[in-house]
Design an enzyme around this catalytic site. Structure first.
Site, PDB file in Angstrom:
ATOM      1  N   TYR A  28     -31.171 -15.882  11.421  1.00 18.02           N
ATOM      2  CA  TYR A  28     -32.572 -15.598  11.748  1.00 18.02           C
ATOM      3  C   TYR A  28     -32.655 -14.474  12.760  1.00 18.02           C
ATOM      4  CZ  TYR A  28     -33.153 -20.023   9.404  1.00 18.02           C
ATOM      5  OH  TYR A  28     -33.115 -21.019   8.462  1.00 18.02           O
ATOM      6  N   LYS A  67     -30.818  -8.963  19.264  1.00 13.00           N
ATOM      7  CA  LYS A  67     -31.041  -9.509  17.918  1.00 13.00           C
ATOM      8  C   LYS A  67     -30.816  -8.435  16.850  1.00 13.00           C
ATOM      9  CE  LYS A  67     -32.310 -13.109  16.907  1.00 13.00           C
ATOM     10  NZ  LYS A  67     -31.545 -14.378  16.619  1.00 13.00           N
ATOM     11  N   TYR A  98     -29.801 -16.895  21.839  1.00 16.25           N
ATOM     12  CA  TYR A  98     -30.231 -16.773  23.229  1.00 16.25           C
ATOM     13  C   TYR A  98     -31.695 -16.329  23.147  1.00 16.25           C
ATOM     14  CZ  TYR A  98     -30.390 -15.231  28.090  1.00 16.25           C
ATOM     15  OH  TYR A  98     -30.718 -15.068  29.411  1.00 16.25           O
ATOM     16  N   ASP A 146     -39.311 -10.432  15.068  1.00 20.12           N
ATOM     17  CA  ASP A 146     -40.213  -9.268  15.038  1.00 20.12           C
ATOM     18  C   ASP A 146     -39.989  -8.378  16.259  1.00 20.12           C
ATOM     19  OD1 ASP A 146     -41.302 -11.508  16.521  1.00 20.12           O
ATOM     20  OD2 ASP A 146     -43.080 -10.286  16.847  1.00 20.12           O
ATOM     21  N   TYR A 204     -33.604  -8.672  24.652  1.00 21.64           N
ATOM     22  CA  TYR A 204     -33.530  -9.698  23.614  1.00 21.64           C
ATOM     23  C   TYR A 204     -33.637  -9.050  22.223  1.00 21.64           C
ATOM     24  CZ  TYR A 204     -35.319 -13.338  20.463  1.00 21.64           C
ATOM     25  OH  TYR A 204     -35.524 -14.161  19.388  1.00 21.64           O
ATOM     26  N   GLY A 220     -31.919 -26.827  18.952  1.00 20.44           N
ATOM     27  CA  GLY A 220     -33.036 -25.904  19.139  1.00 20.44           C
ATOM     28  C   GLY A 220     -34.221 -26.320  18.274  1.00 20.44           C
ATOM     29  N   ASP A 266     -19.783 -23.307  21.114  1.00 22.43           N
ATOM     30  CA  ASP A 266     -20.374 -22.328  22.030  1.00 22.43           C
ATOM     31  C   ASP A 266     -20.234 -20.937  21.416  1.00 22.43           C
ATOM     32  OD1 ASP A 266     -21.134 -20.640  24.028  1.00 22.43           O
ATOM     33  OD2 ASP A 266     -19.774 -21.448  25.543  1.00 22.43           O
ATOM     34  N   LEU A 267     -21.353 -20.382  21.003  1.00 20.93           N
ATOM     35  CA  LEU A 267     -21.326 -19.088  20.311  1.00 20.93           C
ATOM     36  C   LEU A 267     -20.969 -17.923  21.233  1.00 20.93           C
ATOM     37  CD1 LEU A 267     -24.208 -19.044  17.686  1.00 20.93           C
ATOM     38  CD2 LEU A 267     -21.895 -19.873  17.476  1.00 20.93           C
TER      39      LEU A 267
HETATM   40  N1  LIG Z   1     -38.597 -18.822  19.628  1.00 18.39           N
HETATM   41  C1  LIG Z   1     -39.235 -17.793  19.105  1.00 18.39           C
HETATM   42  O1  LIG Z   1     -40.403 -17.539  19.431  1.00 18.39           O
HETATM   43  C2  LIG Z   1     -38.582 -16.920  18.070  1.00 18.39           C
HETATM   44  C3  LIG Z   1     -39.281 -15.804  17.573  1.00 18.39           C
HETATM   45  C4  LIG Z   1     -38.672 -15.016  16.609  1.00 18.39           C
HETATM   46  C5  LIG Z   1     -37.413 -15.321  16.148  1.00 18.39           C
HETATM   47  N2  LIG Z   1     -36.759 -16.387  16.667  1.00 18.39           N
HETATM   48  C6  LIG Z   1     -35.405 -16.651  16.173  1.00 18.39           C
HETATM   49  O2  LIG Z   1     -35.428 -17.869  15.460  1.00 18.39           O
HETATM   50  C7  LIG Z   1     -34.180 -18.540  15.606  1.00 18.39           C
HETATM   51  C8  LIG Z   1     -34.406 -19.950  16.096  1.00 18.39           C
HETATM   52  O3  LIG Z   1     -35.035 -19.894  17.366  1.00 18.39           O
HETATM   53  P1  LIG Z   1     -35.596 -21.191  18.121  1.00 18.39           P
HETATM   54  O4  LIG Z   1     -36.973 -20.880  18.520  1.00 18.39           O
HETATM   55  O5  LIG Z   1     -35.306 -22.414  17.326  1.00 18.39           O
HETATM   56  O6  LIG Z   1     -34.690 -21.139  19.440  1.00 18.39           O
HETATM   57  P2  LIG Z   1     -34.416 -22.272  20.528  1.00 18.39           P
HETATM   58  O7  LIG Z   1     -35.369 -23.406  20.365  1.00 18.39           O
HETATM   59  O8  LIG Z   1     -34.316 -21.576  21.832  1.00 18.39           O
HETATM   60  O9  LIG Z   1     -32.993 -22.810  20.090  1.00 18.39           O
HETATM   61  C9  LIG Z   1     -31.867 -22.014  20.203  1.00 18.39           C
HETATM   62  C10 LIG Z   1     -30.678 -22.921  20.263  1.00 18.39           C
HETATM   63  O10 LIG Z   1     -29.529 -22.105  20.430  1.00 18.39           O
HETATM   64  C11 LIG Z   1     -28.690 -22.759  21.338  1.00 18.39           C
HETATM   65  N3  LIG Z   1     -27.782 -21.877  22.033  1.00 18.39           N
HETATM   66  C12 LIG Z   1     -28.043 -21.026  23.054  1.00 18.39           C
HETATM   67  N4  LIG Z   1     -26.902 -20.474  23.487  1.00 18.39           N
HETATM   68  C13 LIG Z   1     -25.906 -20.986  22.723  1.00 18.39           C
HETATM   69  C14 LIG Z   1     -24.500 -20.825  22.698  1.00 18.39           C
HETATM   70  N5  LIG Z   1     -23.866 -20.031  23.561  1.00 18.39           N
HETATM   71  N6  LIG Z   1     -23.810 -21.530  21.778  1.00 18.39           N
HETATM   72  C15 LIG Z   1     -24.421 -22.360  20.920  1.00 18.39           C
HETATM   73  N7  LIG Z   1     -25.734 -22.574  20.911  1.00 18.39           N
HETATM   74  C16 LIG Z   1     -26.466 -21.893  21.804  1.00 18.39           C
HETATM   75  C17 LIG Z   1     -29.619 -23.395  22.351  1.00 18.39           C
HETATM   76  O11 LIG Z   1     -28.902 -24.423  22.985  1.00 18.39           O
HETATM   77  P3  LIG Z   1     -29.438 -25.128  24.325  1.00 18.39           P
HETATM   78  O12 LIG Z   1     -30.492 -26.068  23.814  1.00 18.39           O
HETATM   79  O13 LIG Z   1     -28.246 -25.790  24.856  1.00 18.39           O
HETATM   80  O14 LIG Z   1     -29.980 -24.026  25.176  1.00 18.39           O
HETATM   81  C18 LIG Z   1     -30.729 -23.894  21.461  1.00 18.39           C
HETATM   82  O15 LIG Z   1     -30.509 -25.211  21.024  1.00 18.39           O
HETATM   83  C19 LIG Z   1     -33.353 -17.664  16.544  1.00 18.39           C
HETATM   84  O16 LIG Z   1     -32.550 -16.805  15.801  1.00 18.39           O
HETATM   85  C20 LIG Z   1     -34.396 -16.857  17.283  1.00 18.39           C
HETATM   86  O17 LIG Z   1     -33.875 -15.632  17.771  1.00 18.39           O
HETATM   87  C21 LIG Z   1     -37.313 -17.205  17.596  1.00 18.39           C
END
Ligand SMILES: NC(=O)c1ccc[n+]([C@@H]2O[C@H](COP(=O)([O-])OP(=O)(O)OC[C@H]3O[C@@H](n4cnc5c(N)ncnc54)[C@H](OP(=O)(O)O)[C@@H]3O)[C@@H](O)[C@H]2O)c1
Length: 287
Positions: free
Chosen positions: A101, A131, A63, A104, A127, A13, A38-39
């Site tokens: 993590y 969370k 997710y 907001d 979502y 990710g 796989d979570l």
């Molecule tokens: N993105 C945002 O704007 C945002 C905003 C606020 C908070 N956050 C939080 O910040 C953290 C990091 O987010 P990010 O932006 O880095 O997310 P991301 O780029 O979507 O990465 C999430 C990773 O989790 C993996 N994943 C999904 N389902 C899974 C499963 N069943 N088992 C294992 N891995 C799985 C995905 O794998 P695949 O690549 O195979 O799909 C992906 O590599 C998360 O906790 C997110 O909720 C994100």
């Protein structure tokens, strides 16, 4: 002395990739992606953590498909709601620390001043609900865990607003971007660097500061202003502000999601750069 053994989930990710790279400075990194862990499968989580015996677990997997979560609620809750609790329980069994993590989007965005950690939560979408369930599951496990809420994560890989705007800017003369949602963009590398700095204080110091923190760059902006900053004043494309009502999505978004970061700054002694400084650094990176 050798550093801690660190299990990083979601290593493909945005945030997980940066973490898997940079946590190597502190110890031995075991990077798990969806293929290797796989979570959505509780038994796989238990087996992986017991086999790895880490001193630190950093859960960057989630997710994150906000709109799809409306129709894939069960999967979103399995990954975002239940898995963090299982990781937290396994961490407690091992005497390990968990860094997790959150978002907001646990808030409804009805506020107009930065949200503190103890502000009432009221997610508007599945979502955000999933969370929030994850935060509660981590707290219920009762171990040493740090939960960092952040917002609007972007980077140079994966799927995010910055890459979408760059792609659309090459294809279109005009971009219509929502101007009535306010928040803070966060470059995943800055979040990873902050995590490494925090973890660098050692496992005992980390355990002492277990709790919920808002981890974010400073400042505030709208998606419209963020898009303008990405396009960087080029004459084309024209960036046009629109309202959320002009751009309906399956999941409702909070209109305001700025996170107050004073608790993090007090606990760890540093602040993240402003979102504009972080973006400038990111845009200076080779693509
Ligand atoms: N993105 C945002 O704007 C945002 C905003 C606020 C908070 N956050 C939080 O910040 C953290 C990091 O987010 P990010 O932006 O880095 O997310 P991301 O780029 O979507 O990465 C999430 C990773 O989790 C993996 N994943 C999904 N389902 C899974 C499963 N069943 N088992 C294992 N891995 C799985 C995905 O794998 P695949 O690549 O195979 O799909 C992906 O590599 C998360 O906790 C997110 O909720 C994100």
């Amino acid at each position: 002395m050798a550093g801690p053994r660190i299990l990083v989930t979601g290593a493909n990710g945005q945030l997980g990739f940066e973490l898997a790279r940079s946590l190597g400075a502190l110890g031995e990194v075991l990077a798990a992606d969806r293929e290797t862990l796989d979570l959505a499968r509780p038994d796989a989580i238990v087996a992986a953590v017991r086999a790895a015996r880490p001193q630190l677990i950093v859960n960057a997997a989630a997710y994150t498909a906000v709109d799809r979560a409306e129709t894939e609620r069960d999967l979103a809750f399995a990954i975002n709601g239940r898995a963090p609790g299982i990781l937290a329980e396994e961490a407690r069994r091992l005497g390990a620390v968990l860094i997790h993590y959150s978002t907001d989007y646990v808030f409804d965005g009805a506020g107009s001043t930065p949200y503190r950690e103890d502000a009432p939560t009221a997610p508007l979408n599945a979502y955000g609900e999933s969370k929030l369930a994850g935060e509660r599951a981590v707290a219920a496990a009762g171990g040493q865990a740090l939960v960092f809420r952040t917002s609007w994560v972007y980077g140079l890989r994966g799927s995010n607003f910055l890459l979408t705007i760059r792609r659309l800017a090459a294809e279109r003369d005009e971009l219509r971007i929502v101007a009535d949602q306010v928040g803070v963009p966060n470059w995943c590398r800055v979040l990873a660097e902050a995590t490494v700095r925090v973890a660098g204080s050692g496992m005992a110091a980390l355990a002492d500061r277990a709790g919920l923190y808002h981890l974010s760059s400073t400042g505030a902006t709208s998606w419209y202003e963020f898009a303008c900053a990405i396009v960087g004043g080029a004459p084309r494309p024209r960036v046009v502000p629109i309202t959320s009502a002009d751009y309906p999505t399956p999941a409702r978004r909070p209109p305001y999601g700025v996170l107050a970061t004073a608790k993090f700054e007090r606990a760890f002694g540093f602040a993240l750069p402003s979102w504009r400084d972080a973006l400038a650094r990111c845009l200076a990176e080779p693509m």
